[in-house]
Design a protein around this motif. Structure first.
Motif, PDB file in Angstrom:
ATOM      1  N   GLY A   1       0.912  -1.231  -0.060  1.00 41.53           N
ATOM      2  CA  GLY A   1      -0.026  -0.030  -0.046  1.00 41.53           C
ATOM      3  C   GLY A   1       0.929   1.162   0.011  1.00 41.53           C
ATOM      4  N   SER A   2       0.085   2.605   0.214  1.00 41.31           N
ATOM      5  CA  SER A   2       0.613   3.581   0.044  1.00 41.31           C
ATOM      6  C   SER A   2       1.287   4.473   1.401  1.00 41.31           C
ATOM      7  CB  SER A   2      -0.159   4.481  -0.456  1.00 41.31           C
ATOM      8  OG  SER A   2      -1.298   5.012   0.228  1.00 41.31           O
ATOM      9  N   ARG A   3       0.941   3.839   2.487  1.00 34.95           N
ATOM     10  CA  ARG A   3       1.052   4.635   3.617  1.00 34.95           C
ATOM     11  C   ARG A   3       1.945   3.825   4.730  1.00 34.95           C
ATOM     12  NH1 ARG A   3      -3.116   6.762   7.521  1.00 34.95           N
ATOM     13  NH2 ARG A   3      -1.213   6.135   8.909  1.00 34.95           N
TER      14      ARG A   3
ATOM     15  N   LYS B   1      10.801   0.679  -6.591  1.00 32.94           N
ATOM     16  CA  LYS B   1      10.564   1.446  -5.351  1.00 32.94           C
ATOM     17  C   LYS B   1      10.112   2.916  -5.806  1.00 32.94           C
ATOM     18  CE  LYS B   1      13.422   2.923  -1.720  1.00 32.94           C
ATOM     19  NZ  LYS B   1      13.556   4.420  -1.790  1.00 32.94           N
ATOM     20  N   GLU B   2       9.058   2.652  -6.348  1.00 30.28           N
ATOM     21  CA  GLU B   2       8.168   3.856  -6.879  1.00 30.28           C
ATOM     22  C   GLU B   2       6.786   3.410  -7.062  1.00 30.28           C
ATOM     23  OE1 GLU B   2       9.122   4.193 -11.352  1.00 30.28           O
ATOM     24  OE2 GLU B   2      10.495   2.340 -10.818  1.00 30.28           O
ATOM     25  N   TRP B   3       5.807   4.294  -7.185  1.00 23.55           N
ATOM     26  CA  TRP B   3       4.314   4.339  -7.529  1.00 23.55           C
ATOM     27  C   TRP B   3       4.348   3.429  -8.774  1.00 23.55           C
ATOM     28  CZ3 TRP B   3       0.965   4.837  -4.174  1.00 23.55           C
ATOM     29  CH2 TRP B   3      -0.390   4.858  -4.790  1.00 23.55           C
TER      30      TRP B   3
ATOM     31  N   GLN C   1      -0.576  -4.488   8.175  1.00 18.92           N
ATOM     32  CA  GLN C   1       0.523  -3.588   8.848  1.00 18.92           C
ATOM     33  C   GLN C   1      -0.015  -2.704   9.844  1.00 18.92           C
ATOM     34  OE1 GLN C   1       3.946  -4.123   7.506  1.00 18.92           O
ATOM     35  NE2 GLN C   1       2.901  -5.866   6.728  1.00 18.92           N
ATOM     36  N   ILE C   2      -1.184  -2.153   9.344  1.00 18.05           N
ATOM     37  CA  ILE C   2      -1.923  -0.917  10.387  1.00 18.05           C
ATOM     38  C   ILE C   2      -3.440  -1.144  10.374  1.00 18.05           C
ATOM     39  CG2 ILE C   2       0.090   0.336  10.438  1.00 18.05           C
ATOM     40  CD1 ILE C   2      -1.414   2.176   8.320  1.00 18.05           C
ATOM     41  N   GLY C   3      -3.929  -0.501  11.084  1.00 23.89           N
ATOM     42  CA  GLY C   3      -5.467   0.179  10.768  1.00 23.89           C
ATOM     43  C   GLY C   3      -6.436  -1.014  10.694  1.00 23.89           C
ATOM     44  N   ASP C   4      -7.247  -0.891   9.722  1.00 20.31           N
ATOM     45  CA  ASP C   4      -8.351  -1.854   9.506  1.00 20.31           C
ATOM     46  C   ASP C   4      -7.890  -3.114   9.059  1.00 20.31           C
ATOM     47  OD1 ASP C   4      -7.397  -0.503   7.137  1.00 20.31           O
ATOM     48  OD2 ASP C   4      -9.350  -0.635   6.150  1.00 20.31           O
ATOM     49  N   GLN C   5      -6.424  -3.346   8.793  1.00 19.26           N
ATOM     50  CA  GLN C   5      -5.955  -4.489   7.970  1.00 19.26           C
ATOM     51  C   GLN C   5      -6.255  -5.859   8.463  1.00 19.26           C
ATOM     52  OE1 GLN C   5      -2.218  -2.650   6.920  1.00 19.26           O
ATOM     53  NE2 GLN C   5      -3.286  -0.730   5.998  1.00 19.26           N
ATOM     54  N   MET C   6      -6.172  -5.900   9.883  1.00 16.62           N
ATOM     55  CA  MET C   6      -6.294  -6.959  10.481  1.00 16.62           C
ATOM     56  C   MET C   6      -7.940  -7.742  10.106  1.00 16.62           C
ATOM     57  SD  MET C   6      -4.585  -8.689  13.826  1.00 16.62           S
ATOM     58  CE  MET C   6      -2.790  -8.479  13.376  1.00 16.62           C
TER      59      MET C   6
END
Ligand code: UPG
Length: 458
Positions: free
Chosen positions: A271-273, A332-334, A373-378
């Motif tokens: 992802g992006s963040r 290593k880029e978008w 990794q973070i947030g809602d992901q689990m």
């Protein structure tokens, strides 16, 4: 009277980060194709270069879109205990929203509806004290996560000593699977969650990048008041389709993929963040090599792309880099993630379970190895494992907290790539997703219904 007077005029108000901007712009694309007039509210300065570039590409592709640009008040890191630049930006946008009152009221033709980000529900409702129009939220995560969002203000009060949150009609979510900031006192995310969760009943509706084929049970529970009485209509309009303006000017792995057999390549991206730690990057690298499969891997070394300056060789070391180059493509880029997931050579996706990525995998029938990794992901990882769209190795925990060894990563990649059951189930979701997005399919009908309502002011 000009023809624009007859157009339904919708304002879209996304919040920070590509995970929020991408679904808003995909929705914008759909509304434009249905001849709506569109105002896009953009907050300046954005956190990442990826956001600035995408907004520019979108506005160049659709010069008819009115950009309502506003400058946010300075970030205030002392306001809450977070060093996450995206959360700080959420908070700053909310704190600055009053400056929009007058320009948004002056829009012509007047707005028919405002669709705000899930983290901007209070802000949208505040603006509506002068606008008095239908206010919708775009929920950018799963319907299961929406159930938590709706019920959380009540669940929190019910039993603070329990290890689970029990959501009516949905089930129990272990507290260890909740977005970690919800367990931290006074976090920005926790505050927004509690404040805006309580106010969803004031919305006219909630649009969500979900589909019945994956979350029909949860959507029904939400829409029949079984999760919570008074939840406004939850309208599934997913999966969102990728748009031409999203294409970055990046190195594309597509030509390389063109020469490889069907379903022989693993795609890895988180992802992006989130940034992956250096130690974990090396373990993932050795895991990809030891899996025996070819791969495309997008490495992210810093949370904010503007700061991501170090070269791959410096991060990996010469020896690992040499091995990686023999078997795969490391970037290593978008990248154009949708295009990669849609390539016939790609047979599996190591994914953080950001919701946009999950829906993109479903649209392309690609099984997931979920690594939250973070947030809602689990919560999303648990969901995809239950539905059979992917697997989730619970013992790996939060990617940001535990180090998973390369050997283990390689073994699980093999398991995902060799699973006939996952492949079949992912193909089933792809078929359902394609049906949903066809002309006359459920997405199309939902969008047309919305535009009809908006044109009548409901
Ligand atoms: N993407 C690209 N190229 C890249 C990286 C990402 O096209 O190199 C796209 C990807 O296809 C997707 C979006 O960017 O459309 C990323 O969204 P998502 O997969 O949801 O991940 P995050 O960027 O991490 O999104 C944040 C949260 C996530 C949450 C989501 C929606 O981290 O947990 O589900 O926002 O609320």
């Amino acid at each position: 009277m000009s023809s624009s007077d007859h157009q339904t005029h919708v304002a879209l108000f996304p919040s920070a980060g590509m995970g929020h901007l991408v679904p808003f712009l995909r929705l914008a694309n759909t509304l434009l194709s249905h001849n709506c007039k569109l105002t896009l509210i953009t907050s300046h300065p954005p956190v990442s270069s990826a956001e600035s570039h995408l907004i520019s590409r979108f506005l160049s592709a659709f010069p008819q879109v009115n950009e309502l640009k506003f400058h946010i008040l300075p970030l205030d890191p002392s306001i809450a205990n977070s060093d996450d630049p995206f959360f700080l930006q959420f908070e700053a946008i909310r704190r600055s929203v009053h400056v929009l009152n007058s320009p948004i009221s002056a829009l012509s033709p007047p707005l028919s509806a405002l669709v705000c980000d899930v983290t901007l529900i209070s802000s949208g409702l505040l603006l509506n004290t002068t606008l008095n129009i239908p206010i919708y939220a775009l929920f950018t995560s799963s319907a299961k996560m929406l159930s938590l969002f709706a019920y959380y203000p009540f669940a929190k009060m019910s039993d603070p000593s329990s290890d689970f949150i029990r959501i009516p009609a949905i089930g129990s979510i272990p507290k260890t699977s909740l977005p970690p900031p919800l367990l931290i006192n006074n976090s920005i995310f926790g505050k927004i969650f509690a404040q805006d969760g309580q106010r969803i009943k004031e919305l006219n509706g909630i649009l969500i990048n979900a589909m019945d084929g994956i979350e029909g049970d949860t959507l029904t529970a939400l829409n029949t008041g079984k999760v919570l009485n008074g939840v406004p209509p939850v309208i599934p309009i997913g999966p969102f389709l990728p748009c031409d303006f999203e294409n970055p000017d990046a190195k594309s792995p597509i030509k390389w993929l063109d020469n490889l057999p069907p379903r022989s390549v693993v795609f890895a991206s988180f992802g992006s963040r989130t940034a992956t730690s250096r130690d974990q990057i090396k373990e993932i690298g050795s895991g990809l090599v030891s899996s025996g499969y070819r791969f495309v891997w997008v490495v992210k070394d810093k949370v904010v792309d503007k700061e991501d300056k170090e070269g791959l060789e410096d991060i990996m070391g010469e020896e690992l880099m040499k091995k990686l180059k023999e078997k795969g493509m490391v970037l290593k880029e978008w990248v154009n993630q949708q295009e990669i997931l849609g390539h016939r050579a790609v047979g599996g996706f190591i994914c953080h379970c950001g919701w946009n990525s999950v829906m993109e995998a479903a649209l392309n029938g690609v099984p997931i190895l979920g690594w939250p990794q973070i947030g809602d992901q689990m919560i999303n990882a648990e969901l995809i494992a239950k539905k059979g769209l992917g697997m989730w190795v619970e013992e790996w925990g939060w990617g940001q907290k535990c180090l998973v060894k390369g050997e283990e990563v390689g073994g699980r990649i093999k398991e995902m790539m060799e699973s006939e059951a996952l492949r079949k189930q992912a193909a089933k979701f792809r078929d359902e997703a394609i049906k949903a997005v066809e002309v006359g399919g459920s997405c199309d009908r939902a969008i047309q219904g919305l535009i009809r309502m908006w044109s009548k002011g409901t």
